[in-house]
Design an enzyme around this catalytic site. Sequence first.
Site, PDB file in Angstrom:
ATOM      1  N   ARG A 107       1.631 -10.159  -6.633  1.00 29.94           N
ATOM      2  CA  ARG A 107       2.520 -11.297  -6.398  1.00 29.94           C
ATOM      3  C   ARG A 107       1.887 -12.470  -5.634  1.00 29.94           C
ATOM      4  O   ARG A 107       2.592 -13.392  -5.242  1.00 29.94           O
ATOM      5  CB  ARG A 107       3.792 -10.847  -5.659  1.00 29.94           C
ATOM      6  CG  ARG A 107       4.563  -9.777  -6.392  1.00 29.94           C
ATOM      7  CD  ARG A 107       5.827  -9.415  -5.682  1.00 29.94           C
ATOM      8  NE  ARG A 107       6.868 -10.374  -5.943  1.00 29.94           N
ATOM      9  CZ  ARG A 107       7.780 -10.747  -5.054  1.00 29.94           C
ATOM     10  NH1 ARG A 107       7.761 -10.269  -3.843  1.00 29.94           N
ATOM     11  NH2 ARG A 107       8.710 -11.607  -5.373  1.00 29.94           N
TER      12      ARG A 107
ATOM     13  N   ASN B 183      -7.417 -15.552  -2.658  1.00 28.58           N
ATOM     14  CA  ASN B 183      -7.261 -14.112  -2.415  1.00 28.58           C
ATOM     15  C   ASN B 183      -8.206 -13.262  -3.260  1.00 28.58           C
ATOM     16  O   ASN B 183      -8.001 -12.055  -3.396  1.00 28.58           O
ATOM     17  CB  ASN B 183      -5.809 -13.684  -2.683  1.00 28.58           C
ATOM     18  CG  ASN B 183      -4.881 -14.154  -1.583  1.00 28.58           C
ATOM     19  OD1 ASN B 183      -5.317 -14.441  -0.468  1.00 28.58           O
ATOM     20  ND2 ASN B 183      -3.598 -14.257  -1.871  1.00 28.58           N
TER      21      ASN B 183
ATOM     22  N   ASP C 257      -5.413  -9.372   0.318  1.00 30.36           N
ATOM     23  CA  ASP C 257      -4.094  -9.781   0.811  1.00 30.36           C
ATOM     24  C   ASP C 257      -2.926  -9.200   0.006  1.00 30.36           C
ATOM     25  O   ASP C 257      -2.412  -9.804  -0.926  1.00 30.36           O
ATOM     26  CB  ASP C 257      -3.980 -11.311   0.849  1.00 30.36           C
ATOM     27  CG  ASP C 257      -2.801 -11.756   1.717  1.00 30.36           C
ATOM     28  OD1 ASP C 257      -1.983 -10.882   2.093  1.00 30.36           O
ATOM     29  OD2 ASP C 257      -2.697 -12.949   2.024  1.00 30.36           O
TER      30      ASP C 257
END
Length: 432
Positions: free
Chosen positions: A257, A263, A276
């Site tokens: 998500r 990330n 993350d």
Amino acid sequence: AYRWLDGELQRISEDHVWEQPGMQHVLKRALGLDQHLVLDFLDGPLREGECFLLLSDGVWATLGDHSIGAILREQSDLELAVNTLVNAAHLAGSQDNASALLVRIDQLGAATLGDALVQLQQWPLPPPLKVGQTFEGWQVQSVLAQSRQSLLYRVHDAQGQPWLLKTLPLRCDDTDAAQALLSEEWFLRRVAGRAFPEVHAASGRQHLYYVMREYAGQTLAQLFQQQGPLPLAQWQSIAERLLRAVGLLHRRQILHRDIKPENLLLGEDGELRVLDFGLAYCPGLSEDRAHLLPGTPSFIAPEAFAGEQPTAQQDLYSVGVTLYYLLTGHYPYGEIEAFQRPRFSQPVSASRYRPDLPEWLPHSLERAVTAVSAQRYETAEEWLLVLEQADRRELSVRPRPLLEREPLKVWQTLALASLLLNLVLLYWLMHH
């Protein structure tokens, strides 16, 4: 498949074959046989010391459950037990493939996320840590990042290896934030693999935090800042590794998500790692977080803005925007600000920004970022197959002939040239 415990043999699967005489060897359920895959599913507590046995029909159909149980009672050594089962099947006249696999549960791990969340009551937050301080065996090197709901320290272990300690600020008494931190650790343990940060076992922990390994390298956002749009060969390599990682997550029932260049870490060891898991979601475990709008607006799928439940297609949309951005430096629907209610129509083709792209590539990206989720790739593996089957020789990019790329312009130019030539000829004839 059988379960073997306290001298009792329990069959836990059935053979999916036709029962009619002479048809028992014909499978009625197999991968690729039907449009849908139906799974047998059993749920129950694991016990230390119990065994699971997997046998091909060359063994179980020949020996029968009674003989199988008798052999397991005689042989406590796993290796000897499976060898005896296979040899007994051959001696009993088995003409079929005879295979046996036996595993024993020696120790149960920290069972579930629920167990981890129970520990919330037991663990206080760490006090503010100072550089040079030793805390529960960790040597604090520096404070790397701090926000209202997260605190990240760089620490070294007893061998001087670098790790990252993640906890919450002391003033953060938010139970949701504490649950999110433990969920994050649980997700990382569940997806253990080269494409994700390694989590430290941390058995002597007395406070609410977790420790993951620090890797030298740079995020794809930093890489893009340094060199701009990625060369095709490098982009393809990153795309394939990212899709493998996301596919692994989805097979573990975890939705990230928040996939975006910031990330994704390209390590100095050459590995691509997904970082993350603060917004990650697992059906049945994170329902209280399902309504939260995830991540960064430009990478969020249209249906998430409309409040739909998280899905694998939403993750694949984020992958699509990420790969589109790394290739072009733009977003398929333009940049979306946090306060906007975006409208999604047709994504801009990546070939507008990169005319050097082979023909299949903009099409594959457009399918990934289409506004209608049902038209996207169903799984990461499906998209990966498209990438792997694409003609790799096209990556050296032989430009297509102008007639193929711009047929209208070519014919317009030829028509204009022909008209000019005719006028010149006409002028010449009139004056001679």
